[in-house]
Design an enzyme around this catalytic site. Structure first.
Site, PDB file in Angstrom:
ATOM      1  CD  GLU A  43      -1.007   0.740   3.670  1.00 36.53           C
ATOM      2  OE1 GLU A  43      -1.245   1.964   3.631  1.00 36.53           O
ATOM      3  OE2 GLU A  43      -1.379  -0.023   4.576  1.00 36.53           O
ATOM      4  CE  LYS A 132      -3.966   1.269  10.075  1.00 37.30           C
ATOM      5  NZ  LYS A 132      -3.766   2.302   9.034  1.00 37.30           N
TER       6      LYS A 132
END
Length: 228
Positions: A43, A132
């Site tokens: 990412e 997350k």
């Protein structure tokens, strides 16, 4: 893009590589070094200058070998921009129902940030598959272990403060995978043009995490492309 392919790649490799604050001219070398180390999920954070161009470059050059995502996605406008640039999934430091709704509409994976059991349960109610845990380093391994008591069916990815000193502990505590930034994307090595350092670190993180989790099939070879 089938979001379950991304989830599967995250689980098989145990690592999401987080690229933050690097230069556009470095991104492909970073990605290739990570790939050589076994990373298949990367990412670029949206507070990195030129992040859209980086995502576009990664999608064009690495999109058949790695899953490309965007991090620090704080609103649905940014989510749409990164999708248009080629992102296949997004992460955020918070739980934003508007971002989640947009990603559901696009049939793409969203990984929102949570810090409490209430937020984890709210994420489930919004249809989120993976969360997350942030900031994991500050919350600690014991925190993860304890919240997994009542929420042991939840796929939780600790992010923030993950390093070689604690990655095994987070794996042992039940982390689905971990997100690793500065401890993996070594800026000193990049400045020196020594990208093999990143490759070696990637192998060490993946090997350590998956050995604890018992995924020897991927650990032994660090090989094979995902079904992208």
């Amino acid at each position: 893009m089938d979001k379950w392919k991304v989830i599967n790649a995250i689980e098989q490799t145990g690592i999401i590589a987080i690229v933050r604050g690097t230069k556009q001219t470095e991104i492909l070398q970073i990605a290739n070094a990570l790939y050589d180390g076994g990373v298949r999920v990367i990412e670029v954070t949206c507070n990195t200058p030129g992040y859209l161009d980086m995502i576009e470059a990664l999608a064009a050059e690495m999109g058949k070998k790695m899953f490309i995502g965007a991090g620090t996605v704080l609103n649905p406008i940014t989510a749409q921009l990164v999708i248009d640039a080629g992102a296949q999934f997004v992460l955020a430091p918070d739980l934003n129902p508007e971002v989640i709704r947009l990603m559901h509409e696009k049939c793409k994976l969203t990984i929102p940030g949570v810090a409490t059991p209430t937020e984890i349960i709210q994420a489930h109610r919004l249809g989120v598959d993976v969360v997350k845990l942030f900031p994991a380093g500050a919350l600690g391994v014991r925190y993860l272990k304890e919240i997994r008591g009542p929420l042991n069916g939840t796929a939780i990815i600790p992010v923030g403060g993950i390093n070689m000193g604690n990655v095994a502990e987070f794996a042992q505590a039940g982390a689905f995978a971990v997100g690793v930034g500065g401890e993996l994307i070594d800026k000193n090595a990049i400045a020196e043009g020594n990208y093999s350092v990143i490759t070696d670190k990637a192998k060490n993180f993946i090997g350590t995490f998956l050995t604890v989790k018992g995924n020897q099939e991927y650990t032994l070879g660090l090989q094979g492309d995902m079904n992208i």
